[in-house]
Design an enzyme around this catalytic site. Structure first.
Site, PDB file in Angstrom:
ATOM      1  N   ARG A 231       1.317  -1.390  -0.006  1.00 17.89           N
ATOM      2  CA  ARG A 231       0.244  -0.101   0.050  1.00 17.89           C
ATOM      3  C   ARG A 231       1.033   1.143  -0.158  1.00 17.89           C
ATOM      4  O   ARG A 231       0.552   2.237  -0.601  1.00 17.89           O
ATOM      5  CB  ARG A 231      -0.890   0.129   1.262  1.00 17.89           C
ATOM      6  CG  ARG A 231      -1.672   0.818   1.292  1.00 17.89           C
ATOM      7  CD  ARG A 231      -3.032   0.885   2.496  1.00 17.89           C
ATOM      8  NE  ARG A 231      -3.640   2.056   2.616  1.00 17.89           N
ATOM      9  CZ  ARG A 231      -4.409   2.347   3.272  1.00 17.89           C
ATOM     10  NH1 ARG A 231      -4.059   1.953   4.918  1.00 17.89           N
ATOM     11  NH2 ARG A 231      -5.074   3.442   3.856  1.00 17.89           N
TER      12      ARG A 231
ATOM     13  N   HIS B 222       0.041   5.019  -1.980  1.00 22.69           N
ATOM     14  CA  HIS B 222       0.110   6.300  -1.084  1.00 22.69           C
ATOM     15  C   HIS B 222       1.390   7.305  -1.062  1.00 22.69           C
ATOM     16  O   HIS B 222       0.846   8.143  -1.296  1.00 22.69           O
ATOM     17  CB  HIS B 222       0.071   5.629   0.018  1.00 22.69           C
ATOM     18  CG  HIS B 222      -1.955   5.490   0.141  1.00 22.69           C
ATOM     19  ND1 HIS B 222      -2.251   5.664   1.859  1.00 22.69           N
ATOM     20  CD2 HIS B 222      -2.614   4.721  -0.154  1.00 22.69           C
ATOM     21  CE1 HIS B 222      -2.480   4.901   1.769  1.00 22.69           C
ATOM     22  NE2 HIS B 222      -3.635   4.689   0.437  1.00 22.69           N
TER      23      HIS B 222
ATOM     24  N   ASN C  45      -3.991   8.322   5.392  1.00 26.13           N
ATOM     25  CA  ASN C  45      -2.555   7.400   6.717  1.00 26.13           C
ATOM     26  C   ASN C  45      -2.649   7.237   7.887  1.00 26.13           C
ATOM     27  O   ASN C  45      -2.029   6.793   8.030  1.00 26.13           O
ATOM     28  CB  ASN C  45      -1.778   8.120   5.410  1.00 26.13           C
ATOM     29  CG  ASN C  45      -1.068   8.204   4.453  1.00 26.13           C
ATOM     30  OD1 ASN C  45      -1.382   7.843   3.631  1.00 26.13           O
ATOM     31  ND2 ASN C  45      -0.410   8.787   3.557  1.00 26.13           N
TER      32      ASN C  45
ATOM     33  N   HIS D  88      -7.017  -5.617  -2.406  1.00 24.37           N
ATOM     34  CA  HIS D  88      -6.911  -5.582  -1.330  1.00 24.37           C
ATOM     35  C   HIS D  88      -7.927  -6.768  -1.099  1.00 24.37           C
ATOM     36  O   HIS D  88      -8.473  -7.460  -0.371  1.00 24.37           O
ATOM     37  CB  HIS D  88      -8.591  -4.631  -1.320  1.00 24.37           C
ATOM     38  CG  HIS D  88      -8.555  -3.233  -0.823  1.00 24.37           C
ATOM     39  ND1 HIS D  88      -9.331  -2.444  -0.947  1.00 24.37           N
ATOM     40  CD2 HIS D  88      -7.491  -2.547  -0.946  1.00 24.37           C
ATOM     41  CE1 HIS D  88      -9.154  -1.321  -1.186  1.00 24.37           C
ATOM     42  NE2 HIS D  88      -7.407  -1.689  -0.973  1.00 24.37           N
TER      43      HIS D  88
END
Ligand code: HEM
Ligand SMILES: *[C@@H]1O[C@H](CO)[C@@H](O)[C@H](O)[C@H]1NC(C)=O
Length: 337
Positions: free
Chosen positions: A72, A76, A104, A203
């Site tokens: 992840r 980000h 975050n 996911h």
């Protein structure tokens, strides 16, 4: 398969990287021929990839969820002014860390693993391997170690000297985003619907906090746009650990069937209305084009894996700093002096 994937990746590279380069070469002395390559560290740090992989393996054996958390981080990072490790910077002076953005805070994790990798790489080859490239390598290794596809990682990104908390809040969609909002935010990064569907397949591993999906579980919470098509038994089960208030930080598997395995169960779950996040289920319920992709990936894991690898390469190519732009940080949490 490997060959066609390679051609595709090259096409993407030339689109994303070559255009800004041509612009800069006219004003430069022509020395700035840098672009991302698979072989960037072959001479300068031949053991780099091996070192990164061994740390990912160690982190994963200590805590299997860490693979998801590390994967992840690359996302980000890349969605905020490109894949430049801006995400890793801590607060300092006027620099406002992206770690405090809505998506975050109390959520992004794995920074210590990155610190350890960087420190080992500094011992092996000082100021050579960028923090941005570490994130790209770690994302690939985390996918592989959980059973997902592999790909050759383009390397040669450099690290930003600034961060943007505002861009982190603006560019990375929230779990209550509408389908069109997701598509738009991905389009803004040069990613299309196929990339969105494939990348959301990550996911298939990892966790979400109650806080991120609670509004879907209770009729009187959230807004009109939320997807309410959740399987009733699944919703009742989730309500046990995710009450209407409190327990915000309780953790739930994003893929309730095979939570630590990178596979295509995520897409199967969406087809039975057992997607956890609003932004997961909308992929199946709000557009026939994305519904077709969900069905394809649910039926054909190979097709999902192949597209996932391509889309990860594409995401990894978002606005890298190359040549003499940016720097190679010594410590990923702060800029060099
Ligand atoms: C399309 C927009 C996306 C949305 C709205 C979204 C939203 C979320 C949310 C809400 C969580 C749980 C956070 C928490 O409650 O602490 C999460 C976790 C996660 N996301 Fe996404 N995500 C998106 C796209 C992506 C992409 C593109 C990737 C990777 C390529 C990704 C990888 C992950 C992973 C692996 C986790 C689990 C992390 C862990 O267990 O530490 N997501 N995401
Ligand atoms: C959507 O989620 C964000 C971030 O958690 C929150 O600030 C916002 O109020 C939510 N919007 C709606 C309409 O629920």
């Amino acid at each position: 398969m490997a060959k066609s994937m390679m051609y595709n990746s090259l096409a993407q590279i030339s689109l994303v990287v070559m255009i800004p380069l041509c612009a800069c070469c006219e004003t430069d002395e022509g020395t700035s021929t840098a672009s991302l390559s698979h072989h960037f560290y072959d001479n300068s740090c031949p053991k780099a990839q091996e070192i990164v992989q061994s740390f990912v393996a160690k982190a994963y054996s200590d805590d299997p969820r860490m693979a998801a958390s590390l994967l992840r981080l690359h996302y980000h990072d890349c969605f905020v002014n490109g894949c430049d490790a801006s995400l890793l910077l801590d607060n300092s002076g006027t620099l406002e860390s992206e770690k405090r953005s809505v998506v975050n805070i109390n959520s992004a994790r794995g920074f210590e693993v990155i610190d350890d990798i960087k420190s080992a790489l500094e011992d092996e080859c000082p100021q050579t391997v960028s923090c941005a490239d570490i994130l790209a390598l770690v994302a690939r290794d985390s996918t592989v170690i959980t059973g997902g596809p592999s790909w050759e990682v383009y390397l040669g990104r450099r690290d930003a000297r600034e961060a943007s908390l505002i861009a982190s809040d603006n560019n990375i969609p929230f779990a209550n985003s509408t389908f069109s909002n997701l598509v738009n935010k991905f389009n803004d990064q040069g990613l299309d619907l196929t990339d969105l569907a494939a990348l959301l397949g990550s996911h298939t591993i990892g966790n979400s906090r109650c806080k991120s999906f609670r509004t879907r579980l209770y009729k009187n919470l959230g807004n009109e746009d939320l997807d309410r098509n959740m399987d009733q038994n699944f919703a009742s089960m989730l309500q046990q650990g995710c009450p209407i208030s409190g327990n915000d930080q309780n953790l739930f598997n994003l893929d309730y069937v095979t939570p630590t395995k990178f596979d295509n169960h995520y897409f199967k779950n969406l087809m039975t209305y057992k997607g956890l996040l609003n932004t997961d289920e909308v992929l199946f319920t709000k557009s026939s084009n994305s519904q077709e992709l969900v069905k394809l990936y649910a039926e054909n894991e190979e097709a999902f894996f192949e597209q996932f690898a391509k889309s990860m390469v594409k995401m990894g190519n978002i606005s890298p700093l190359t040549g003499t732009n940016g720097e190679i940080r010594r410590i990923c949490r702060r800029v060099n002096h």
